[in-house]
Write a protein that holds these residues in place. Structure first.
Motif, short mmCIF file in Angstrom:
data_model
loop_
_atom_site.label_atom_id
_atom_site.label_comp_id
_atom_site.label_asym_id
_atom_site.label_seq_id
_atom_site.Cartn_x
_atom_site.Cartn_y
_atom_site.Cartn_z
N GLY A 7 60.96 13.37 30.23
CA GLY A 7 62.34 13.19 30.66
C GLY A 7 63.39 13.62 29.67
O GLY A 7 64.56 13.68 30.01
N ASP A 8 63.03 13.91 28.44
CA ASP A 8 64.00 14.37 27.44
C ASP A 8 64.04 15.89 27.46
O ASP A 8 63.01 16.55 27.57
CB ASP A 8 63.61 13.89 26.04
N ASP A 9 65.25 16.46 27.35
CA ASP A 9 65.40 17.92 27.36
C ASP A 9 65.60 18.44 25.94
O ASP A 9 66.30 17.83 25.14
CB ASP A 9 66.59 18.33 28.22
N TYR A 10 64.98 19.58 25.67
CA TYR A 10 65.09 20.25 24.38
C TYR A 10 65.37 21.72 24.61
O TYR A 10 65.13 22.23 25.69
CB TYR A 10 63.79 20.12 23.58
N THR A 11 65.89 22.39 23.62
CA THR A 11 66.12 23.82 23.69
C THR A 11 65.28 24.47 22.60
O THR A 11 65.25 24.02 21.46
CB THR A 11 67.60 24.15 23.47
N THR A 12 64.58 25.53 22.97
CA THR A 12 63.73 26.19 22.00
C THR A 12 64.41 27.42 21.42
O THR A 12 65.38 27.91 22.01
CB THR A 12 62.41 26.61 22.63
N PRO A 13 63.91 27.91 20.31
CA PRO A 13 62.65 27.48 19.72
C PRO A 13 62.71 26.02 19.29
O PRO A 13 63.74 25.54 18.83
CB PRO A 13 62.44 28.40 18.53
N THR A 14 61.61 25.34 19.47
CA THR A 14 61.56 23.92 19.17
C THR A 14 60.19 23.52 18.67
O THR A 14 59.24 24.30 18.78
CB THR A 14 61.93 23.08 20.42
N ILE A 109 57.02 26.05 19.71
CA ILE A 109 56.95 26.83 20.94
C ILE A 109 58.08 27.85 20.94
O ILE A 109 59.24 27.50 20.77
CB ILE A 109 57.04 25.92 22.18
N LYS A 110 57.71 29.12 21.15
CA LYS A 110 58.69 30.21 21.19
C LYS A 110 58.40 31.06 22.42
O LYS A 110 57.27 31.18 22.86
CB LYS A 110 58.59 31.06 19.93
N SER A 111 59.45 31.67 22.97
CA SER A 111 59.32 32.50 24.16
C SER A 111 59.97 33.86 23.92
O SER A 111 60.97 33.95 23.22
CB SER A 111 60.00 31.79 25.34
N SER A 112 59.41 34.90 24.55
CA SER A 112 59.98 36.24 24.42
C SER A 112 61.26 36.39 25.23
O SER A 112 62.03 37.32 25.00
CB SER A 112 58.96 37.30 24.84
N VAL A 113 61.51 35.48 26.18
CA VAL A 113 62.71 35.50 27.01
C VAL A 113 63.23 34.07 27.12
O VAL A 113 62.45 33.15 27.39
CB VAL A 113 62.39 36.04 28.43
N PRO A 114 64.52 33.84 26.90
CA PRO A 114 65.03 32.48 27.04
C PRO A 114 65.04 32.02 28.50
O PRO A 114 64.94 32.82 29.41
CB PRO A 114 66.46 32.59 26.49
N GLY A 115 65.14 30.71 28.69
CA GLY A 115 65.25 30.16 30.04
C GLY A 115 63.95 29.72 30.67
O GLY A 115 63.92 29.42 31.85
N VAL A 116 62.87 29.67 29.89
CA VAL A 116 61.58 29.19 30.41
C VAL A 116 61.55 27.67 30.27
O VAL A 116 61.88 27.13 29.22
CB VAL A 116 60.40 29.81 29.64
#
Length: 124
Positions: A7-14, A109-116
């Motif tokens: 239930g907690d939201d985070y923004t990556t990279p995190t 955790i890192k993503s090649s495109v934001p918004g995942v």
């Protein structure tokens, strides 16, 4: 990319701080892409258990057994891909990298495109 941990939201990279005594399923999603899941499992560290028994006795065994200190989370690193399923902007594949940060209960955790989006569900 955002992360939802109970239930907690985070923004990556995190970095996610997960309890080693539990197992988890991480679900990755983004509109226009297939979902992907990865299971993070706990594995008993036999060497730590033996040292605990030898040096701390019954009290240490009870405390560490209850807190999950004997366990490590695996896999320590993995790459997940989300494949595009509908026409629209964005790459055909999004790569998500999950890596241990050096601490046994922390994953970066890192993503090649934001918004995942990531949903972390403890396995019962």
């Amino acid at each position: 990319m955002s992360v939802d941990v109970n239930g907690d939201d985070y923004t990556t990279p995190t970095a996610l701080d997960l309890e080693r005594k539990n197992e988890y399923v991480l679900t990755f999603s983004k509109e226009g892409y297939e979902q992907a899941r990865i299971r993070i499992s706990k594995h008993l560290s036999g060497e730590f258990l033996i040292l605990d028994v030898l040096f701390t006795g019954l009290v240490g065994v009870v405390v560490d057994g209850t807190t999950g200190s004997w366990y490590n989370l695996k896999p320590e690193s993995v790459t997940v891909s989300l494949n595009k399923v509908s026409a629209g902007p964005g790459p055909d594949k999004i790569k998500i990298a999950i890596e241990g940060s050096g601490q046994q209960n922390e994953l970066e955790i890192k993503s090649s495109v934001p918004g995942v989006n990531i949903q972390v569900t403890p396995v019962k």
